[in-house]
Design a protein around this motif. Structure first.
Motif, PDB file in Angstrom:
ATOM      1  N   ARG A  52       1.771  12.585   1.815  1.00 30.42           N
ATOM      2  CA  ARG A  52       2.319  11.665   0.820  1.00 30.42           C
ATOM      3  C   ARG A  52       2.614  12.374  -0.495  1.00 30.42           C
ATOM      4  O   ARG A  52       3.534  12.005  -1.225  1.00 30.42           O
ATOM      5  N   GLY A  65      -5.584   3.218  -3.254  1.00 29.55           N
ATOM      6  CA  GLY A  65      -4.919   2.756  -4.459  1.00 29.55           C
ATOM      7  C   GLY A  65      -3.460   3.134  -4.539  1.00 29.55           C
ATOM      8  O   GLY A  65      -2.805   2.905  -5.562  1.00 29.55           O
ATOM      9  N   SER A  66      -2.921   3.690  -3.458  1.00 35.74           N
ATOM     10  CA  SER A  66      -1.539   4.165  -3.484  1.00 35.74           C
ATOM     11  C   SER A  66      -0.552   3.003  -3.407  1.00 35.74           C
ATOM     12  O   SER A  66      -0.789   2.003  -2.714  1.00 35.74           O
ATOM     13  N   GLU A  67       0.561   3.160  -4.119  1.00 36.16           N
ATOM     14  CA  GLU A  67       1.661   2.190  -4.011  1.00 36.16           C
ATOM     15  C   GLU A  67       2.489   2.443  -2.758  1.00 36.16           C
ATOM     16  O   GLU A  67       3.335   1.625  -2.399  1.00 36.16           O
ATOM     17  N   ARG A  68       2.260   3.585  -2.116  1.00 34.10           N
ATOM     18  CA  ARG A  68       2.956   3.912  -0.865  1.00 34.10           C
ATOM     19  C   ARG A  68       1.904   4.146   0.233  1.00 34.10           C
ATOM     20  O   ARG A  68       1.675   5.277   0.657  1.00 34.10           O
ATOM     21  N   PRO A  69       1.258   3.092   0.670  1.00 35.74           N
ATOM     22  CA  PRO A  69       0.160   3.274   1.625  1.00 35.74           C
ATOM     23  C   PRO A  69       0.645   3.798   2.970  1.00 35.74           C
ATOM     24  O   PRO A  69       1.756   3.527   3.406  1.00 35.74           O
ATOM     25  N   ARG A  94      -3.795  -4.662   0.182  1.00 32.42           N
ATOM     26  CA  ARG A  94      -3.110  -3.784  -0.763  1.00 32.42           C
ATOM     27  C   ARG A  94      -4.045  -2.679  -1.242  1.00 32.42           C
ATOM     28  O   ARG A  94      -5.240  -2.879  -1.406  1.00 32.42           O
ATOM     29  N   GLY A  95      -3.446  -1.511  -1.481  1.00 27.70           N
ATOM     30  CA  GLY A  95      -4.218  -0.392  -2.005  1.00 27.70           C
ATOM     31  C   GLY A  95      -5.005   0.366  -0.960  1.00 27.70           C
ATOM     32  O   GLY A  95      -5.806   1.241  -1.308  1.00 27.70           O
TER      33      GLY A  95
END
Length: 499
Positions: free
Chosen positions: A394, A360-364, A295-296
């Motif tokens: 993004r 750190g994106s919620e939309r990797p 994640r992230g």
């Protein structure tokens, strides 16, 4: 294999001076041996190099001693080396009236013309492994194709901290020392840490923080701006050879490395790995690897090669020299590999690169692709540019994209393909002449758009002009173009203009 018999770097600066004075460098070797003999070394063939080093000069002596592992007369060694210091530190040993090398020393050219030296176990500097498995499970290899591949794809930028995980003979740590304030190098094999220290010292690089242990265990909760690893990624039955067999089932070692790397990266940091992965019956390999990404993190996973299980087993049985063993034992080991793959429902094995960036994106952005075509190394800048493009895309919806200005990437050429004398080409191809060397076919609108991208007009303005020329509805053209535009940006054909 003990570490007590290995050299110490106490007088490595004196040895380095002697090597450089004799032109025992990558360029010097090429001049001495000639291209055919130099290339033959990469195939583990030493006869041409032996013929080219029959002279008595210092360069011939050092090449025979450290690269070809031939004993040389005592007086010739004294003329080429600070012999007493080299004997005291353990770089060479006395054998009657002759001197023999205790380790391999291979000249290695740095990316900016540096003269470096990679130190490894005897017999492991020429041609990669070359059956090195017969020397024992703790053997430490020199420079191989995997080492140079990873060094070439690594993002090079000034960083505060870098980690070389599974350092081996220290090649990645040596590269990292050129742009990192602090370098940590780890390995499960304590002998590898000794060799890394020797490589850094003999190359004139700063010392690294050397830590023994497996995976991320030696670094605890420390975090880094760059993590690189050429791990023991071979998928094998058991862990017979430390330098290549990870000791975990299947591709679990590579999966563990990737999945745990996110917690060890600073924001904006990169983790870059070479890896093998299983192609499992009933599973999509791309989805399987996407599940590894922590994640992230954004990820770019490139599969460079696929081998069926028989090819794969044969490759690594040759690597360990098993093909030269008793036929019955070879057949038994081959059978064990196939049993392992059958039990795991594995029908092929992929090889490639995995790069993570801590966003750190919620939309990797997780890009997986198969790319078996030639590329142009070094690719570090291309890797960094890939992630920059993902961040750019993004952050922009279609309206913002059409309001931006673009330029054609410098390495992109436009090719028109068609019959001689035809008024219009059958199709137009945009081709990159550097980096990943991608090519993409574009339609009339795409070709016109790319040709007009000089940064002076926004994407929307260019589309309006094309619509007028083609007699199309500009609103409809604006509506259908952003997806194609995103693809051209994503693959590096277009770049946002600096304004």
């Amino acid at each position: 294999m003990s570490t007590t018999s290995l050299p110490v770097p106490d007088h490595s600066s004196r040895l380095r001076e002697a090597l450089l004075a004799a032109a025992f460098t990558a360029d010097g070797l090429l001049d001495l041996l000639g291209a055919p003999a130099y290339a033959a070394l990469a195939r583990s063939e030493t006869v041409p190099a032996l013929r080219a080093t029959r002279g008595t000069g210092a360069l011939e002596t050092l090449t025979r001693l450290f690269l070809l592992q031939c004993a040389v007369p005592h007086e010739r060694a004294r003329a080429a080396l600070p012999l007493e210091e080299c004997l005291a530190d353990g770089w060479v040993v006395r054998d009657g009236d002759e001197i023999r090398a205790a380790v391999d020393v291979r000249p290695y050219g740095g990316p900016e013309g540096q003269d470096w030296f990679i130190v490894s176990d005897l017999g492991c500097a020429v041609g990669g492994a070359g059956g090195a498995g017969g020397q024992g499970e703790g053997v430490v290899l020199g420079v191989g194709g995997a080492s140079t591949t990873l060094a070439g794809i690594t993002v090079r930028r000034p960083v505060a901290s870098a980690l070389d995980l599974g350092t081996g003979s220290g090649i990645q740590a040596l590269h990292a020392a050129q742009h990192a304030t602090r370098v940590t190098a780890t390995d499960l094999n304590p002998r590898a840490l000794v060799f890394t220290r020797l490589t850094l010292a003999l190359s004139g690089a700063m010392e690294a923080d050397l830590r023994e242990g497996s995976l991320f265990e030696p670094v605890g909760s420390d975090t880094y701006d760059l993590i690189v690893s050429n791990p023991p990624f071979v998928i094998s039955p058991g862990a017979r050879l430390t330098y290549r067999d990870g000791g975990m089932g299947g591709d679990d070692l590579c999966r563990t490395l990737v999945s745990q790397a996110g917690d060890r990266l600073n924001d904006g940091g990169y983790a870059q790995f070479l890896a093998n992965w299983q192609h499992v019956e009933g599973e999509d390999w791309q989805e399987r690897l996407r599940s590894w990404v922590p994640r992230g993190c954004d990820a770019w996973i490139v599969q460079r090669e696929v081998q069926d299980v028989t090819q794969y087993a044969e490759l690594w049985l040759r690597d360990s020299g098993d093909h030269r063993a008793d036929p019955a034992r070879y057949a038994a080991r081959y059978d064990a590999w196939l049993d392992e793959f059958e039990a795991r429902k594995t029908n092929a094995v992929g090889f490639g690169w995995i790069t993570l960036r801590k966003s750190g994106s919620e939309r990797p952005s997780i890009v997986t692709e198969e790319w078996a075509h030639p590329v142009e190394q070094p690719l570090g800048n291309s890797v960094r540019a890939h992630f920059d493009r993902q961040e750019y895309l993004r952050a922009r919806d279609d309206a913002a994209l059409l309001a931006d200005h673009f330029v054609l990437a410098p390495e992109v050429m436009q090719e028109q393909v068609g019959l001689p004398g035809a008024e219009d080409p059958e199709h137009v191809v945009l081709r990159q002449n550097r980096g990943m060397r991608r090519a993409t076919k574009v339609d009339t609108v795409g070709a016109g758009f790319a040709g007009a991208c000089d940064g002076s007009l926004s994407a929307g303005q260019i589309l309006d002009a094309i619509a007028q020329l083609l007699g199309e509805d500009p609103v409809r053209l604006r509506d259908r173009t952003p997806q194609a535009l995103r693809l051209l940006i994503d693959e590096g054909f277009l770049e946002p203009a600096a304004r």
